[in-house]
Design an enzyme around this catalytic site. Structure first.
Site, PDB file in Angstrom:
ATOM      1  CG  HIS A 202      25.328   8.259 -36.774  1.00  0.00           C
ATOM      2  ND1 HIS A 202      25.130   8.802 -35.545  1.00  0.00           N
ATOM      3  CD2 HIS A 202      25.001   6.947 -36.658  1.00  0.00           C
ATOM      4  CE1 HIS A 202      24.726   7.862 -34.708  1.00  0.00           C
ATOM      5  NE2 HIS A 202      24.630   6.721 -35.359  1.00  0.00           N
TER       6      HIS A 202
HETATM    7  C1  UD1 Z   1      26.568   1.948 -37.468  1.00  0.00           C
HETATM    8  C2  UD1 Z   1      25.349   1.234 -36.899  1.00  0.00           C
HETATM    9  C3  UD1 Z   1      24.471   2.231 -36.169  1.00  0.00           C
HETATM   10  C4  UD1 Z   1      25.255   2.986 -35.138  1.00  0.00           C
HETATM   11  C5  UD1 Z   1      26.482   3.594 -35.757  1.00  0.00           C
HETATM   12  C6  UD1 Z   1      27.313   4.216 -34.664  1.00  0.00           C
HETATM   13  C7  UD1 Z   1      24.581  -0.691 -38.235  1.00  0.00           C
HETATM   14  C8  UD1 Z   1      23.513  -1.167 -39.123  1.00  0.00           C
HETATM   15  N1  UD1 Z   1      24.540   0.628 -37.963  1.00  0.00           N
HETATM   16  O1  UD1 Z   1      26.111   2.870 -38.412  1.00  0.00           O
HETATM   17  O2  UD1 Z   1      23.438   1.533 -35.512  1.00  0.00           O
HETATM   18  O3  UD1 Z   1      24.442   4.003 -34.627  1.00  0.00           O
HETATM   19  O4  UD1 Z   1      27.252   2.598 -36.414  1.00  0.00           O
HETATM   20  O5  UD1 Z   1      28.186   5.164 -35.122  1.00  0.00           O
HETATM   21  O6  UD1 Z   1      25.408  -1.437 -37.792  1.00  0.00           O
HETATM   22  N2  UD1 Z   1      32.700   4.896 -42.384  1.00  0.00           N
HETATM   23  C9  UD1 Z   1      33.963   5.413 -42.523  1.00  0.00           C
HETATM   24  N3  UD1 Z   1      34.850   5.182 -41.508  1.00  0.00           N
HETATM   25  C10 UD1 Z   1      34.550   4.484 -40.385  1.00  0.00           C
HETATM   26  C11 UD1 Z   1      33.243   3.965 -40.275  1.00  0.00           C
HETATM   27  C12 UD1 Z   1      32.337   4.179 -41.278  1.00  0.00           C
HETATM   28  O7  UD1 Z   1      34.285   6.049 -43.509  1.00  0.00           O
HETATM   29  O8  UD1 Z   1      35.402   4.334 -39.494  1.00  0.00           O
HETATM   30  C13 UD1 Z   1      31.732   5.138 -43.484  1.00  0.00           C
HETATM   31  C14 UD1 Z   1      31.808   4.081 -44.564  1.00  0.00           C
HETATM   32  O9  UD1 Z   1      31.604   4.693 -45.772  1.00  0.00           O
HETATM   33  C15 UD1 Z   1      30.607   3.222 -44.282  1.00  0.00           C
HETATM   34  C16 UD1 Z   1      29.613   4.229 -43.697  1.00  0.00           C
HETATM   35  O10 UD1 Z   1      30.423   5.133 -42.962  1.00  0.00           O
HETATM   36  O11 UD1 Z   1      30.140   2.590 -45.430  1.00  0.00           O
HETATM   37  C17 UD1 Z   1      28.583   3.630 -42.799  1.00  0.00           C
HETATM   38  O12 UD1 Z   1      29.217   2.813 -41.818  1.00  0.00           O
HETATM   39  P1  UD1 Z   1      28.408   1.554 -41.206  1.00  0.00           P
HETATM   40  O13 UD1 Z   1      29.255   0.887 -40.215  1.00  0.00           O
HETATM   41  O14 UD1 Z   1      27.801   0.766 -42.301  1.00  0.00           O
HETATM   42  O15 UD1 Z   1      27.186   2.227 -40.497  1.00  0.00           O
HETATM   43  P2  UD1 Z   1      27.080   3.468 -39.500  1.00  0.00           P
HETATM   44  O16 UD1 Z   1      26.315   4.533 -40.167  1.00  0.00           O
HETATM   45  O17 UD1 Z   1      28.406   3.798 -38.947  1.00  0.00           O
HETATM   46  N1  UDP Z   2      30.792   9.950 -29.585  1.00  0.00           N
HETATM   47  C1  UDP Z   2      32.140  10.307 -29.490  1.00  0.00           C
HETATM   48  N2  UDP Z   2      32.643  11.158 -30.432  1.00  0.00           N
HETATM   49  C2  UDP Z   2      31.885  11.679 -31.433  1.00  0.00           C
HETATM   50  C3  UDP Z   2      30.517  11.305 -31.507  1.00  0.00           C
HETATM   51  C4  UDP Z   2      30.012  10.422 -30.568  1.00  0.00           C
HETATM   52  O1  UDP Z   2      32.839   9.873 -28.582  1.00  0.00           O
HETATM   53  O2  UDP Z   2      32.416  12.447 -32.249  1.00  0.00           O
HETATM   54  C5  UDP Z   2      30.242   9.008 -28.594  1.00  0.00           C
HETATM   55  C6  UDP Z   2      29.043   9.504 -27.846  1.00  0.00           C
HETATM   56  O3  UDP Z   2      29.430  10.311 -26.758  1.00  0.00           O
HETATM   57  C7  UDP Z   2      28.395   8.203 -27.417  1.00  0.00           C
HETATM   58  C8  UDP Z   2      28.666   7.290 -28.590  1.00  0.00           C
HETATM   59  O4  UDP Z   2      29.765   7.878 -29.299  1.00  0.00           O
HETATM   60  O5  UDP Z   2      29.041   7.680 -26.272  1.00  0.00           O
HETATM   61  C9  UDP Z   2      27.460   7.219 -29.456  1.00  0.00           C
HETATM   62  O6  UDP Z   2      27.791   6.572 -30.611  1.00  0.00           O
HETATM   63  P1  UDP Z   2      27.060   6.865 -31.996  1.00  0.00           P
HETATM   64  O7  UDP Z   2      26.336   8.158 -31.934  1.00  0.00           O
HETATM   65  O8  UDP Z   2      28.082   6.669 -33.041  1.00  0.00           O
HETATM   66  O9  UDP Z   2      26.065   5.638 -32.109  1.00  0.00           O
HETATM   67  P2  UDP Z   2      24.617   5.341 -31.517  1.00  0.00           P
HETATM   68  O10 UDP Z   2      24.629   5.649 -30.066  1.00  0.00           O
HETATM   69  O11 UDP Z   2      23.651   6.154 -32.292  1.00  0.00           O
HETATM   70  O12 UDP Z   2      24.431   3.895 -31.800  1.00  0.00           O
END
Ligand code: UD1
Ligand code: UDP
Length: 352
Positions: A202
């Protein structure tokens, strides 16, 4: 003492579950939870509150899906309103997301003590939004709770010891959670037989660059010719794969799963392949080898002990690392991330 906790993204719900459980042991602490809404799908947010019994947020701000600047700006404005109303003693933020940075800025503007959990991490790649978020948050924190020795060293290298903040090696709250939930892990409701690779993708640096994403998907698809590859997919990556029509033939793509299912997958997989920060450590907590599909990692100690192989997105490197890693025996040492009591250490420090 009143603690105002700011949450917004999936890894923060998981980290906060252990700290909230600890807070509940103390009658003298009141926790007010603000959910920014950065993650909003049921299986990116609600499922964690339900499965992990995280207290229902007192405030849900509903700010998700916008550009980073708009999202962070709106969060600052709305969090400030809540903080002015609640007047907490401490604002607590986790990790390195936009929700973290927004909470940190509000704390600094209103001169309220800021506790940063997962402080001191560095990838040394300023192109990552997370690196900027964590550096800015660390800089305005009163309490810097570091998960590892390396995190403490990073802060000392940046001269934090001379800035009047408290640097505390607490260990990692994710280990607290992994130890707590491993006994009640639940098999996901999709078909899983035999060996499998557990993947997640992601990160912005992989999903915003179509060539990097294509390389990752093609490599995983090749690996999936010989072993099942399970990829619970972040909605961000899902959308981009569909929009760019990247072909997926062999990989088993599922919706994101809850934490109890994720722990089951971690316990039962052969190897983890990911660009997630948290999953790299969880692979280690469950003694599984990990291939990290990034150019650098904040968790360097895992590379040092041979548990983690960094590949970037070069296809031949990914395939080689999979073959090298899959049969590796990983010896888990709790000391790298503390002893699973980080939440207790954090709360005791705040009560001093
Ligand atoms: C964010 C964090 C990243 C973290 C990740 C965990 C920042 C800059 N990035 O990235 O560090 O690793 O969360 O998962 O804060 N979206 C949905 N549904 C949701 C959430 C997101 O559709 O419930 C889609 C939306 O289109 C959104 C895109 O995902 O625009 C990105 O979401 P965003 O929260 O901006 O960043 P992440 O990639 O989730
Ligand atoms: N995780 C989860 N379900 C999923 C993917 C990830 O519960 O489908 C959990 C994972 O085990 C870990 C956390 O989400 O505890 C990590 O979050 P993510 O990878 O979204 O963000 P990051 O750690 O890169 O910030």
């Amino acid at each position: 003492m009143k603690i105002l906790t700011i949450l917004g993204a999936r890894p923060q719900f998981i980290k906060a579950s252990s700290v909230s459980r600890e807070i509940k042991k103390y009658l003298q602490i009141e926790e007010v939870i603000v959910h920014t809404g950065q993650h909003y799908d049921t299986n990116m947010s609600d499922i964690f509150f339900e499965q992990m019994h995280i207290p229902k947020p007192n405030y849900f701000l509903g700010i998700g899906g916008a550009t980073h600047g708009a999202m962070t700006g709106q969060m600052i404005e709305r969090i400030e309103e809540v903080v002015l109303k609640e007047n907490p003693d401490i604002i607590m933020v986790y990790g390195d997301t936009n929700s973290t940075l927004a909470g940190a800025i509000v704390a600094s503007k209103l001169n309220i003590k800021l506790a940063h959990i997962e402080a001191g991490l560095r990838s040394f790649n300023m192109k990552m939004p997370e690196e900027v978020n964590r550096i800015l948050t660390d800089r305005v924190s009163t309490y810097l709770f570091c998960p590892t020795d390396k995190a403490v060293e990073n802060l000392y290298a940046e001269n934090y010891q001379n800035t009047g903040c408290n640097i505390i090696k607490s260990g990692d709250v994710m280990l607290d959670g992994a130890l707590f939930y491993k006994e009640i892990a639940t098999q996901p409701n999709f078909d899983i037989m035999g060996d499998f690779v557990l993947c997640t993708i992601h990160r912005a640096e992989n999903t915003n660059d179509i060539n990097r994403l294509r390389n990752i998907i093609e490599s995983l698809d090749t690996i999936a010719e010989e072993i099942k590859v399970i990829l619970p997919l972040h909605p961000r990556t899902s959308k981009i794969i569909k929009e760019s029509a990247i072909p997926v033939q062999n990989i088993t793509i599922t919706e994101p799963v809850g934490y109890l299912e994720m722990v089951w997958l971690l316990k039962n997989c052969t190897i983890v392949m990911t660009d997630s920060g948290g999953l790299q450590k969880e692979a280690y907590f469950f003694s599984k080898p990990c291939v990290t599909l990034r150019d650098e990692t904040e968790w360097e100690e895992l590379v040092d002990v041979g548990a983690n192989i960094l590949t970037g997105t070069d296809k031949s490197k990914i395939l080689e690392a999979y073959h090298q890693g899959k049969n590796k025996e990983i010896a888990f040492s709790e000391e790298l991330y503390g002893r699973g009591d980080a939440s207790g250490i954090i709360i005791k420090e705040l009560l001093k």
